[in-house]
Enzyme design. Sequence first.
Site, short mmCIF file in Angstrom:
data_model
loop_
_atom_site.label_atom_id
_atom_site.label_comp_id
_atom_site.label_asym_id
_atom_site.label_seq_id
_atom_site.Cartn_x
_atom_site.Cartn_y
_atom_site.Cartn_z
N SER A 130 -0.64 -8.86 -1.80
CA SER A 130 -1.72 -9.46 -1.01
C SER A 130 -2.72 -10.16 -1.90
O SER A 130 -2.95 -9.77 -3.06
CB SER A 130 -2.43 -8.34 -0.23
OG SER A 130 -3.66 -8.78 0.31
N TYR A 155 -7.44 -0.96 0.27
CA TYR A 155 -6.22 -1.70 0.57
C TYR A 155 -5.76 -2.46 -0.67
O TYR A 155 -4.57 -2.44 -1.02
CB TYR A 155 -6.48 -2.68 1.72
CG TYR A 155 -5.33 -3.61 1.99
CD1 TYR A 155 -4.13 -3.13 2.52
CD2 TYR A 155 -5.44 -4.97 1.74
CE1 TYR A 155 -3.06 -3.99 2.78
CE2 TYR A 155 -4.39 -5.84 2.00
CZ TYR A 155 -3.21 -5.34 2.52
OH TYR A 155 -2.16 -6.19 2.77
#
Length: 322
Positions: A130, A155
């Site tokens: 990501s 995250y």
Amino acid sequence: MTVLVTGAAGFIGFSTCLRQLVSGKQVVGIDNLNRYYDTALKDARLAQLAAFPNFTFRKLDIARDDILAAFTASERRSITEVLHFAAQAGVRHSVMMPFEFVDANVRGQVAILEFARRLPALRHIIYASSSSVYGRNTALPFRETDRVDQPGSFYAVSKRSAELTAECYQHLHQLPLTGLRFFTVYGPWGRPDMAYYLFAKAIMEGRPVTLYEGTALARDFTFIDDAVDAICAVTDLPPSGQARILNIGSNVPEPVSRLISLLENFLGRTADIRLTPRPTADVECTWASLEQIQQLIDWHPTTSLEIGLERFSRWFLNHSYG
């Protein structure tokens, strides 16, 4: 030859499965169908895939189930590519539920790599990382060679941990690994927890649209078809030697305010915008350098934000309000 896709009921996993199936490949999809968002959307995606005779689905939780035991020796011998998109998503969700991210994104990465290293015909492992790993970096655009040791969310920690795990497994087991750092992928069949989807829903329902303060708020929006083009092209080019990491973005940071304006136009309604301070877990701007992937393949994103949002809005209206 079989392609194994984890997170097959998710947005990127589903879209990749569809492309592989249309091309005639045998695809086995894995998903645990968790309830982070409405499973009806996941079921609808799977129904699209189930229409293909070359698709097989197995409901598995990669962090908890024995993946190896779910496949016969013959099935394992047929798997040549592993496309690992299963993950717990949500930057702000990771602030509240960090253990879910340890299970899915860290333990799950180890489980898939342990499974993959026992596949005799394995050619390539692609896994989803990501743009969040760039964290609190301020130098733009983000390059794969940038430092990524200042995460802005848990995250991001979980995704960077997955990258480091991949590097270690390549070193220990010589696995052909490519990590893809996705930048705000959007489009039809997208995730309903993402901002563009939430904006569209709020606009249609006449509810306030929460927009973070600051004129510099921008995202490198990547249309799903462009992202899948990159995935499929990279899959055919496994690395030799070191684990590889590539950005998947549009190389065009777009103001979030423009995204809302375009949604207003395509949905035919005006947004009731309410400004609020930006949370510490959210970065102000993302922007992908595409130099490394374009040195590897002739890939150039071709879908403008205007075209992409028009396609999403048409799907959204038919799917949710048709």
